[in-house]
Design a protein around this motif. Structure first.
Motif, PDB file in Angstrom:
ATOM      1  N   ILE A  18       1.097  -9.900   3.413  1.00 60.19           N
ATOM      2  CA  ILE A  18       0.939  -8.885   4.455  1.00 60.19           C
ATOM      3  C   ILE A  18      -0.429  -9.063   5.093  1.00 60.19           C
ATOM      4  N   GLY A  19      -0.463  -9.349   6.365  1.00 59.29           N
ATOM      5  CA  GLY A  19      -1.724  -9.523   7.066  1.00 59.29           C
ATOM      6  C   GLY A  19      -2.472  -8.216   7.201  1.00 59.29           C
ATOM      7  N   THR A  20      -3.790  -8.309   7.358  1.00 63.20           N
ATOM      8  CA  THR A  20      -4.617  -7.107   7.467  1.00 63.20           C
ATOM      9  C   THR A  20      -4.110  -6.175   8.559  1.00 63.20           C
ATOM     10  N   GLU A  21      -3.646  -6.761   9.679  1.00 65.19           N
ATOM     11  CA  GLU A  21      -3.207  -5.946  10.803  1.00 65.19           C
ATOM     12  C   GLU A  21      -1.919  -5.180  10.499  1.00 65.19           C
ATOM     13  N   ARG A  22      -1.222  -5.535   9.385  1.00 62.18           N
ATOM     14  CA  ARG A  22       0.030  -4.875   9.041  1.00 62.18           C
ATOM     15  C   ARG A  22      -0.094  -3.948   7.840  1.00 62.18           C
ATOM     16  N   ILE A  23      -1.257  -3.907   7.220  1.00 61.12           N
ATOM     17  CA  ILE A  23      -1.410  -3.117   5.993  1.00 61.12           C
ATOM     18  C   ILE A  23      -1.056  -1.656   6.221  1.00 61.12           C
ATOM     19  N   ALA A  24      -1.590  -1.058   7.274  1.00 62.72           N
ATOM     20  CA  ALA A  24      -1.351   0.369   7.512  1.00 62.72           C
ATOM     21  C   ALA A  24       0.118   0.667   7.792  1.00 62.72           C
ATOM     22  N   GLN A  25       0.837  -0.285   8.364  1.00 59.72           N
ATOM     23  CA  GLN A  25       2.244  -0.063   8.692  1.00 59.72           C
ATOM     24  C   GLN A  25       3.164  -0.272   7.489  1.00 59.72           C
ATOM     25  N   GLU A  26       2.753  -1.104   6.544  1.00 59.40           N
ATOM     26  CA  GLU A  26       3.681  -1.511   5.491  1.00 59.40           C
ATOM     27  C   GLU A  26       3.392  -0.932   4.111  1.00 59.40           C
ATOM     28  N   ILE A  27       2.175  -0.477   3.858  1.00 56.24           N
ATOM     29  CA  ILE A  27       1.822  -0.022   2.505  1.00 56.24           C
ATOM     30  C   ILE A  27       1.651   1.494   2.487  1.00 56.24           C
ATOM     31  N   LEU A  28       2.380   2.145   1.590  1.00 55.33           N
ATOM     32  CA  LEU A  28       2.251   3.584   1.370  1.00 55.33           C
ATOM     33  C   LEU A  28       1.240   3.827   0.255  1.00 55.33           C
ATOM     34  N   ILE A  29       0.309   4.743   0.484  1.00 51.92           N
ATOM     35  CA  ILE A  29      -0.658   5.132  -0.541  1.00 51.92           C
ATOM     36  C   ILE A  29      -0.141   6.401  -1.205  1.00 51.92           C
ATOM     37  N   MET A  30       0.191   6.316  -2.472  1.00 48.99           N
ATOM     38  CA  MET A  30       0.720   7.467  -3.204  1.00 48.99           C
ATOM     39  C   MET A  30      -0.320   7.928  -4.220  1.00 48.99           C
ATOM     40  N   PHE A  31      -1.020   8.991  -3.890  1.00 46.46           N
ATOM     41  CA  PHE A  31      -1.996   9.575  -4.799  1.00 46.46           C
ATOM     42  C   PHE A  31      -1.266  10.381  -5.874  1.00 46.46           C
ATOM     43  N   GLN A  47      -9.426   7.573   4.989  1.00 49.76           N
ATOM     44  CA  GLN A  47     -10.327   7.270   6.104  1.00 49.76           C
ATOM     45  C   GLN A  47     -11.124   5.999   5.830  1.00 49.76           C
ATOM     46  N   ASP A  48     -11.532   5.811   4.598  1.00 51.16           N
ATOM     47  CA  ASP A  48     -12.224   4.578   4.225  1.00 51.16           C
ATOM     48  C   ASP A  48     -11.310   3.366   4.432  1.00 51.16           C
ATOM     49  N   LEU A  49     -10.028   3.487   4.050  1.00 53.34           N
ATOM     50  CA  LEU A  49      -9.086   2.403   4.279  1.00 53.34           C
ATOM     51  C   LEU A  49      -8.940   2.111   5.771  1.00 53.34           C
ATOM     52  N   ALA A  50      -8.891   3.175   6.576  1.00 54.40           N
ATOM     53  CA  ALA A  50      -8.775   2.990   8.019  1.00 54.40           C
ATOM     54  C   ALA A  50      -9.979   2.245   8.574  1.00 54.40           C
ATOM     55  N   GLU A  51     -11.169   2.547   8.064  1.00 53.53           N
ATOM     56  CA  GLU A  51     -12.375   1.873   8.520  1.00 53.53           C
ATOM     57  C   GLU A  51     -12.335   0.378   8.198  1.00 53.53           C
ATOM     58  N   HIS A  52     -11.727   0.032   7.069  1.00 50.93           N
ATOM     59  CA  HIS A  52     -11.717  -1.368   6.643  1.00 50.93           C
ATOM     60  C   HIS A  52     -10.522  -2.153   7.178  1.00 50.93           C
ATOM     61  N   PHE A  53      -9.381  -1.490   7.373  1.00 50.86           N
ATOM     62  CA  PHE A  53      -8.168  -2.208   7.760  1.00 50.86           C
ATOM     63  C   PHE A  53      -7.709  -1.903   9.173  1.00 50.86           C
ATOM     64  N   GLY A  54      -8.455  -1.063   9.891  1.00 45.39           N
ATOM     65  CA  GLY A  54      -8.172  -0.851  11.304  1.00 45.39           C
ATOM     66  C   GLY A  54      -7.270   0.313  11.628  1.00 45.39           C
ATOM     67  N   ALA A  55      -6.557   0.845  10.656  1.00 41.67           N
ATOM     68  CA  ALA A  55      -5.688   2.003  10.880  1.00 41.67           C
ATOM     69  C   ALA A  55      -5.441   2.672   9.538  1.00 41.67           C
ATOM     70  N   ALA A  56      -5.109   3.961   9.577  1.00 44.33           N
ATOM     71  CA  ALA A  56      -4.875   4.707   8.346  1.00 44.33           C
ATOM     72  C   ALA A  56      -3.432   4.544   7.890  1.00 44.33           C
ATOM     73  N   PRO A  57      -3.209   4.111   6.662  1.00 47.22           N
ATOM     74  CA  PRO A  57      -1.835   4.026   6.154  1.00 47.22           C
ATOM     75  C   PRO A  57      -1.267   5.412   5.876  1.00 47.22           C
ATOM     76  N   ALA A  58       0.055   5.500   5.786  1.00 47.15           N
ATOM     77  CA  ALA A  58       0.695   6.745   5.370  1.00 47.15           C
ATOM     78  C   ALA A  58       0.330   7.046   3.923  1.00 47.15           C
ATOM     79  N   TRP A  59       0.243   8.333   3.590  1.00 39.40           N
ATOM     80  CA  TRP A  59      -0.113   8.698   2.225  1.00 39.40           C
ATOM     81  C   TRP A  59       0.483  10.041   1.862  1.00 39.40           C
ATOM     82  N   GLU A  60       0.537  10.331   0.573  1.00 41.51           N
ATOM     83  CA  GLU A  60       0.992  11.625   0.076  1.00 41.51           C
ATOM     84  C   GLU A  60       0.387  11.882  -1.290  1.00 41.51           C
ATOM     85  N   LEU A  61       0.323  13.162  -1.667  1.00 42.49           N
ATOM     86  CA  LEU A  61      -0.174  13.561  -2.984  1.00 42.49           C
ATOM     87  C   LEU A  61       1.016  13.950  -3.841  1.00 42.49           C
TER      88      LEU A  61
END
Length: 401
Positions: free
Chosen positions: A196-209, A244-258
């Protein structure tokens, strides 16, 4: 990165050899308090009974006990505490301070009373307490403060030992900065593994806290009385900070949930949801294929992490065809330890009238009256709590000043 965030390097402590002759004055020692866990098979059931106090059916205790027996009856948590004590001691030494650290647990030896008795035997007078819980709740903060007050009474040391507290630190750089870095590293590793390229990380990876589920009633009572639901809101804020830190490093904020894990107690009582495994199934149904699980509510890799996440959640993800990565907890990470010691130094500076560094994201020195209320047994004494009206008086004095 916005003004509220800090770079990884910004929480590093003073250079090696730097020394403040006053050390951690006015504190004689640091008292690290953790949950505790069994270390041998024969410890498991007595530990389970102590933790649950008869509130959980025996068949459920036997079921959970198997998680420990599968690991030779040994919880990871005591070794995690020993490692944190060693790392904090090394960091203090790096800063030229030899203040001792005493360790105690709520539910396994060395118990809180053992730690307090050791402090008394060593002739100590004033201790700064660090509890290994990052967020406010009755079970994560107030119960420890009550335990410490009861321990002082039981040991007869209430007139000889003064205890101050580092309040739950999940809002500070000490916790957030290393948690964000560890999450970035896991996201990057998963992306590289699956092309997964950096430009696709926010679109393809879900962050599940993930954090520990607690009863809805306890969650609502968490935090100061005028700011209820601090357990959830505090963790949502930390999650948003990491994203927000992920968005700063990868260019966009991925989807996430708690999400939540380790629910216990009566099925009739509402607890925080969704369960992490249910959330994984819901994510898969939406077409998600890449998930990074972040144990935001945990400081160390104890049983709720190594079983509920590394086994149960990982197996659920595999059955659903999800690519799954689990972020490490902060444990004895060098940034976490340095930030925690920053909090300790800044509290010592506050208490002795020196100027704090303001690097640590300081916390007020006492919990507001009624914070993280004990609904079942109101009025139980607790250390480090303002008396009713004290907070209002302090605020008025600051305004007048």
């Amino acid at each position: 990165m916005n003004d509220a965030m800090q770079t990884d390097a910004s929480i590093a402590g003073p250079p090696t050899g730097a020394r403040d002759a006053r050390g951690l004055d006015p504190y004689d020692a640091i008292l690290l308090i953790s949950f505790g866990g069994p270390e041998r098979p024969e410890d498991v059931m007595p530990f389970m009974h102590r933790v649950t106090g008869g509130r959980v059916p025996q068949e459920r205790l036997v079921e959970v006990a198997q998680h420990y027996y599968a690991r030779d009856g040994r919880s990871p948590i005591n070794d995690e505490s020993r490692a944190l004590v060693a790392a904090m001691s090394a960091e203090l030494g790096r800063r030229g301070v030899d203040t001792p650290i005493i360790w105690g647990n709520r539910h396994f030896a060395p118990y809180v009373t053992d730690a307090l008795a050791e402090a008394g035997d060593r002739g100590l007078h004033r201790l700064l307490v660090v509890v290994t819980s990052a967020f406010s709740s009755y079970s994560g903060c107030r119960v420890y403060r009550e335990e410490l007050a009861a321990g002082l009474a039981e040991t007869g040391l209430a007139d000889r030992l003064e205890l101050d507290l580092i309040r739950p630190f999940g809002s500070t750089p000490a916790f957030r900065v290393p948690m964000a870095r560890l999450t970035r590293e896991a996201v990057q590793a998963l992306a590289q593994e699956h092309g997964i390229g950096t430009e696709r990380i926010a679109q393809e990876i879900l962050i599940m806290f993930v954090t520990h589920s607690i009863p809805d009633s306890m969650a609502h009572a968490s935090g100061p009385p005028d700011e209820p639901n601090g357990y959830v809101t505090g963790q949502l804020a930390a999650c948003a900070w990491v994203v927000q830190d992920l968005a700063e490093h990868f260019g966009a904020a991925p989807a996430w949930e708690l999400t939540y894990c380790s629910r216990s107690g009566s099925p009739k009582d509402p607890w925080l949801e969704p369960d992490v495994s249910d959330a994984l199934a819901q994510a898969a149904a939406r077409g998600v294929r890449q998930v990074v699980v972040v144990p935001i509510g945990f400081v160390s890799d104890h049983m709720e992490v190594v079983y509920d996440l590394d086994e149960e959640a990982a197996q659920t993800a595999a059955e659903l065809g999800l690519n799954f990565a689990r972020v490490s907890t902060v444990r004895d990470d060098v940034q976490f330890v340095s930030g925690l010691v920053d909090l300790v130094f800044d509290r010592a500076a506050q208490e002795s009238g020196r100027q704090p560094s303001r690097r640590s994201g300081q916390l007020s020195s006492r919990c507001p009256a009624g914070c993280c209320a004990n609904a079942a047994r109101p009025g139980i004494p607790a250390i480090a709590e303002e008396s009713p009206g004290q907070g209002e008086r302090a605020s008025a004095e600051r305004l007048q000043g």
